[in-house]
Design a protein around this motif. Structure first.
Motif, short mmCIF file in Angstrom:
data_model
loop_
_atom_site.label_atom_id
_atom_site.label_comp_id
_atom_site.label_asym_id
_atom_site.label_seq_id
_atom_site.Cartn_x
_atom_site.Cartn_y
_atom_site.Cartn_z
N ARG A 96 18.29 -1.27 41.05
CA ARG A 96 18.82 -2.30 40.29
C ARG A 96 19.28 -3.57 40.64
NH1 ARG A 96 23.11 -2.56 43.35
NH2 ARG A 96 22.41 -0.61 44.15
N ASP A 114 16.16 -5.64 38.51
CA ASP A 114 16.51 -5.45 37.72
C ASP A 114 18.12 -6.77 37.55
OD1 ASP A 114 16.25 -4.04 35.73
OD2 ASP A 114 18.45 -3.28 35.61
N ASN A 115 18.86 -6.97 38.74
CA ASN A 115 19.36 -7.74 39.41
C ASN A 115 18.83 -9.51 39.70
OD1 ASN A 115 22.02 -6.67 38.40
ND2 ASN A 115 21.88 -6.19 40.83
N TRP A 122 17.36 -10.47 36.38
CA TRP A 122 18.64 -10.77 35.09
C TRP A 122 19.32 -12.96 35.50
CZ3 TRP A 122 24.01 -12.76 35.77
CH2 TRP A 122 24.66 -13.08 35.41
N THR A 165 26.27 -7.17 43.21
CA THR A 165 26.04 -6.45 41.96
C THR A 165 26.12 -7.26 40.57
OG1 THR A 165 29.10 -7.09 42.12
CG2 THR A 165 28.25 -4.65 42.57
N ARG A 166 26.28 -7.16 39.71
CA ARG A 166 25.56 -7.71 38.65
C ARG A 166 27.09 -8.04 38.18
NH1 ARG A 166 22.10 -7.20 34.17
NH2 ARG A 166 21.14 -6.42 35.49
N SER A 167 28.73 -7.95 38.30
CA SER A 167 29.21 -8.99 37.83
C SER A 167 29.69 -9.74 39.11
CB SER A 167 31.08 -7.77 38.17
OG SER A 167 31.11 -7.50 39.36
N ARG A 180 27.54 -12.43 37.71
CA ARG A 180 27.89 -13.17 36.54
C ARG A 180 28.78 -14.06 36.72
NH1 ARG A 180 26.81 -10.65 31.78
NH2 ARG A 180 26.16 -8.37 32.15
#
Ligand code: 0PR
Length: 350
Positions: free
Chosen positions: A273, A276-277, A280, A336-338, A341
């Motif tokens: 995870r 991946d982040n 990204w 976290t991805r959020s 973001r």
């Protein structure tokens, strides 16, 4: 004041190398808060747990008969590793050879131990073994490799560094303080089973999801630790090899709890995870024209070329300026991805 103070915990910090403790690690830390593994004759349960922690770390790092202990952190583990190397060597003028990106705890270790620290330039942020070889001489007691560097998350060529140490009759120490809980899920050669590594730092309180203070010092053989032992005349145990005396059992117990809960599946999931982040985030930043280094492990270093503001700092961005570049920021992708973001959205706003 205390009643109203809100702790700023790791959860909201993009650049922290520590993770939020796993719920069972938090519980175990509380239960064992008032124990002292520094006095194993009295606090037998936590002393047994420390053996379990070292066994678990051994499994992670390819060590068949693990020896070591749970230290206060990576700094203590690195100091102790150099202390082993210094004490067993036959020289009055010891030096340690490390790549330039070795963590600043090695500078502290050299000062405390009165050892000369020789740092070699890196090539593309990775240890350059030719440059390191030039610094090695008859007084070299330890050659250091970093498996997951603090600023770039890169992994040094550990087998080649172990060869350098072996040829010089010095010990090989690997600092996997941060990277150690990610590396089992990668193709890197970094641990005791991959090379003639003698000692290693691997910290449960960083990526391992244990509570602070839980660093890890491991040694290939129990006898290496003999060089640390100091007699303890009035305790039930006869000697102590830690640098600290009294220490909280919270770190020990929480390290065991975290590893029981997460090794291997939970740590693998965390690695995948986070990686991946990180990928990204690196893509997002590159697409916006920023220079990005990595990610090799889940850490993205980028030149954001925007001034650091209080607002950015509050959002968890920190300076990381080894390059003398105040705009270089590091982000550790355990977040976290959020969160990422909203960080990227903030950059766009700027
Ligand atoms: N070795 C490596 C590779 C490290 O990255 C660190 C610390 C150490 C040794 C020393 O470990 P201790 O700090 O446990 O003694 N790396 C982080 C750093 O210096 C520590 C950190 C963690 C800093 C959380 C800030 C923070 O919010 O950046």
């Amino acid at each position: 004041m205390l009643q109203r103070a809100e702790p700023q915990d790791f959860e909201r910090v993009l650049s922290s190398m520590c993770t939020v403790p796993h719920p069972s690690a938090r519980k175990a830390a509380e239960r064992f808060l008032a124990t002292n593994p520094g006095d194993p004759g009295t606090y037998e349960t936590v002393a047994d747990l420390e053996d379990d922690a070292v066994d678990a770390l051994g499994e992670l790092t390819g060590l068949a008969e693990p020896a070591g202990y749970i230290a206060s952190g990576g700094t203590e583990a690195n100091i102790q590793a150099l202390r082993i190397a210094r004490n067993r060597a036959d020289t009055d003028d010891p030096n340690v050879v490390a790549p330039v990106h070795a963590h600043f705890s090695f500078t502290k270790a050299a000062a405390v131990l009165d050892v000369e620290l020789r740092t070699a330039p890196a090539r593309n942020h990775r240890a350059d073994t030719e440059a390191m070889a030039e610094l090695i001489d008859d007084d070299t007691v330890c050659v250091v490799g970093v498996a997951g560097s603090t600023e770039y998350g890169f992994v040094d060529p550990i087998p080649a560094i172990a060869d350098l140490a072996g040829d010089a009759g010095a010990l090989c120490h690997v600092d996997a303080a941060w990277g150690g809980f990610y590396l089992p899920f990668t193709d890197h050669d970094w641990h005791f089973g991959h090379a003639a590594v003698d000692t290693m730092t691997i910290d449960p309180h960083k990526v391992g999801q244990a509570a602070v203070p839980a660093g890890g010092l491991l040694a290939r053989e129990e006898t290496l630790l003999d060089d640390l032992a100091v007699e303890t005349p009035y305790l039930e145990s006869t000697s102590q090899l830690t640098l600290t005396g009294t220490r909280s059992g919270a770190g020990v117990a929480s390290a065991v709890a975290a590893m029981e809960a997460l090794w291997p599946a939970g740590y693998r999931e965390q690695y995948e995870r986070s990686m991946d982040n990180a990928e990204w985030l690196a893509d997002q930043l590159s697409a916006r024209g920023h220079d990005v280094v990595g990610p090799e492990l889940p850490l993205v270093a980028a030149d954001l070329s925007i001034p650091m503001t209080d607002e950015l700092r509050e959002r968890g961005c920190s300076r990381s300026g080894r390059l003398g570049d105040p705009t270089m920021k590091k982000m550790v992708a355990h977040v976290t991805r959020s969160m990422l973001r909203s960080f990227v959205a903030d950059l766009d706003w700027y």
